[in-house]
Design an enzyme around this catalytic site. Structure first.
Site, PDB file in Angstrom:
ATOM      1  N   LYS A 161       0.839  -1.195   0.000  1.00  0.00           N
ATOM      2  CA  LYS A 161       0.000   0.000   0.000  1.00  0.00           C
ATOM      3  C   LYS A 161       0.877   1.249   0.000  1.00  0.00           C
ATOM      4  O   LYS A 161       1.826   1.348   0.789  1.00  0.00           O
ATOM      5  CB  LYS A 161      -0.921  -0.002   1.226  1.00  0.00           C
ATOM      6  CG  LYS A 161      -2.024  -1.051   1.142  1.00  0.00           C
ATOM      7  CD  LYS A 161      -3.033  -0.711   0.052  1.00  0.00           C
ATOM      8  CE  LYS A 161      -4.222  -1.661   0.058  1.00  0.00           C
ATOM      9  NZ  LYS A 161      -5.189  -1.338  -1.005  1.00  0.00           N
ATOM     10  N   ASP A 189      -0.096  -0.492  -4.580  1.00  0.00           N
ATOM     11  CA  ASP A 189      -1.477  -0.015  -4.694  1.00  0.00           C
ATOM     12  C   ASP A 189      -1.529   1.379  -4.095  1.00  0.00           C
ATOM     13  O   ASP A 189      -1.375   1.551  -2.887  1.00  0.00           O
ATOM     14  CB  ASP A 189      -2.443  -0.948  -3.968  1.00  0.00           C
ATOM     15  CG  ASP A 189      -3.908  -0.532  -4.170  1.00  0.00           C
ATOM     16  OD1 ASP A 189      -4.147   0.498  -4.845  1.00  0.00           O
ATOM     17  OD2 ASP A 189      -4.802  -1.233  -3.660  1.00  0.00           O
ATOM     18  N   GLU A 215      -1.338  -0.085  -8.940  1.00  0.00           N
ATOM     19  CA  GLU A 215      -2.796  -0.090  -8.919  1.00  0.00           C
ATOM     20  C   GLU A 215      -3.317   1.301  -8.577  1.00  0.00           C
ATOM     21  O   GLU A 215      -2.837   1.942  -7.639  1.00  0.00           O
ATOM     22  CB  GLU A 215      -3.247  -1.118  -7.867  1.00  0.00           C
ATOM     23  CG  GLU A 215      -4.736  -1.352  -7.820  1.00  0.00           C
ATOM     24  CD  GLU A 215      -5.079  -2.563  -6.954  1.00  0.00           C
ATOM     25  OE1 GLU A 215      -4.292  -3.526  -6.892  1.00  0.00           O
ATOM     26  OE2 GLU A 215      -6.149  -2.533  -6.319  1.00  0.00           O
ATOM     27  N   ASP A 240      -8.618  -0.026 -10.198  1.00  0.00           N
ATOM     28  CA  ASP A 240      -9.455  -0.587  -9.122  1.00  0.00           C
ATOM     29  C   ASP A 240     -10.653   0.336  -8.885  1.00  0.00           C
ATOM     30  O   ASP A 240     -11.742   0.092  -9.422  1.00  0.00           O
ATOM     31  CB  ASP A 240      -8.609  -0.784  -7.862  1.00  0.00           C
ATOM     32  CG  ASP A 240      -9.419  -1.311  -6.679  1.00  0.00           C
ATOM     33  OD1 ASP A 240     -10.628  -1.540  -6.823  1.00  0.00           O
ATOM     34  OD2 ASP A 240      -8.852  -1.488  -5.573  1.00  0.00           O
ATOM     35  N   LYS A 264     -13.870  -6.239  -7.820  1.00  0.00           N
ATOM     36  CA  LYS A 264     -14.252  -6.530  -6.432  1.00  0.00           C
ATOM     37  C   LYS A 264     -15.766  -6.676  -6.399  1.00  0.00           C
ATOM     38  O   LYS A 264     -16.491  -5.811  -6.906  1.00  0.00           O
ATOM     39  CB  LYS A 264     -13.819  -5.402  -5.495  1.00  0.00           C
ATOM     40  CG  LYS A 264     -12.311  -5.334  -5.314  1.00  0.00           C
ATOM     41  CD  LYS A 264     -11.924  -4.210  -4.380  1.00  0.00           C
ATOM     42  CE  LYS A 264     -10.407  -4.153  -4.238  1.00  0.00           C
ATOM     43  NZ  LYS A 264      -9.960  -2.866  -3.658  1.00  0.00           N
TER      44      LYS A 264
HETATM   45 MG    MG Z   1      -6.865  -1.394  -4.672  1.00  0.00          MG
END
Ligand code: MG
Length: 357
Positions: A161, A189, A215, A240, A264
């Site tokens: 992250k 990400d 991402e 995303d 997702k």
């Molecule tokens: Mg993501």
């Protein structure tokens, strides 16, 4: 077959440690379990795990929307997924986590009624898939220690992250690379945390540490920014937050705005719309992964079934339940996990064990 009742139950899970990403920090997560009961004695289970900054939903809105949908869905055949979604979408726009819970429960019923596992009903391309594991934002030293521990547990794809502070991001990824060696794949990400020009600069550094993809580097709505980064840098881009619906996927694909899409089920409203996203992406030669919000084993089982079913889905990011203190979340079955490999079960529906609702 007819839906005779829809039961809901709030659930909460405590994370082993505080989880930080570019725009949120959390120690506890809250979701809603759904049980759809039918007149044939078959029931199905689903989960809504709302994440307000992404789907615009909270536990309270999910509860309210589920009670609204219940009124319209009683008496319907849960196996008619096209109709179930048409009814839900006519009733209320968005609210995708609430709709996903209904969608999962209907697929669980469909599988049980057919005597087949859901992953086979969806295509059955494979029955196992590699998952990455996420390293949350912390000091670069702590992130490197976390990454090393996860690599030693057998995870060979780490999602790091980033996006809160690009200087710290570069330090963290440099330390992580040193800590885990060359044989672990590193993805970042950014959760929309960079401007386009920051992304251009950071990507160069990240490339030198062997990062293989970035991402959602910029704002979800910045489609031209994503297209620009694809043209100006050599970093593969995964979308995303930019992709919730099949229409979003078509827009990004048409604009050459991504190399991969992170599906997702909480963003798409369940498996049924997610199949369309994957089909659109595949027609443009864009592979997908299946990711997650903070679902427990229940919701992750639906993601695993989709991820295994499709040739266009090579790996996944279905790690949320592993960060919970009680990783099973009261539910067992659905899949097995061995190190970084999730294997779906050859049992009807999602293959959950009997669960006291
Ligand atoms: Mg993501």
């Amino acid at each position: 077959m007819k839906i005779t009742d829809i039961l809901v139950k709030r659930v909460s899970f405590e994370r082993k440690k505080v989880f930080k990403i570019a725009f949120s920090v959390s120690k506890y997560v809250e979701g809603v379990y759904v049980k759809i009961v039918t007149d044939e004695g078959i029931y199905g289970l689903g989960e809504a795990m709302p994440f307000a900054p992404v789907t615009g939903e909270t536990i309270e809105t999910v509860m309210a929307v589920l009670s609204l949908l219940k009124e319209r869905l009683l008496g319907e055949d849960p196996c008619n997924l096209e109709k179930i979604h048409a009814i839900m979408d006519a009733q209320i726009k968005g609210n995708t986590a609430a709709k996903a819970a209904i969608d999962f429960a209907c697929y669980d019923i469909l599988g049980k009624a057919a005597g087949m596992p859901v992953y086979k009903l969806l295509g059955g391309f494979k029955n196992s898939i590699v998952t990455d594991i996420t390293v949350g934002i912390d000091t670069p030293e702590n992130m490197a220690n976390d990454a090393k521990e996860k690599a030693e547990r057998g995870f060979n794809i780490l999602k790091i992250k980033c996006g809160a502070d690009f200087v710290s991001d570069c330090k963290a990824v440099e330390k992580i690379r040193k800590a885990v060696g060359e044989n672990v794949e590193l993805r970042i990400d950014v959760n929309q945390g960079y401007s386009v020009s920051q992304a251009v600069n950071v990507f160069e550094k990240m490339k030198s540490f062997g990062v293989t993809e970035a991402e959602q580097p910029v704002k979800a709505s910045d489609i031209s920014g994503l297209s620009y980064l694809r043209k100006k840098t050599s970093m593969p881009i995964m979308a995303d937050e930019s992709v919730h619906s099949p229409e979003d996927a078509a827009l990004l694909c048409k604009n050459d705005a991504c190399d991969f899409i992170n599906i997702k089920l909480m963003k798409s409203g369940g498996i049924y719309p997610a199949l369309k996203i994957n089909a659109i992406a595949q027609s443009y030669g864009i592979p997908c992964i299946v990711g997650c919000m903070s679902e427990s084993r229940l919701g992750i089982s639906a993601g695993a079934a989709l991820a295994c079913a499709k040739a266009n889905i090579h790996d996944c990011d279905l790690d949320s339940f592993m960060s919970f203190k009680e990783s099973e979340g009261g539910i067992s079955g659905g899949f097995e996990i061995n190190k970084n490999v999730i294997k779906v079960l050859d049992k009807p529906g999602f293959g959950f064990d009997e669960y006291e609702f």
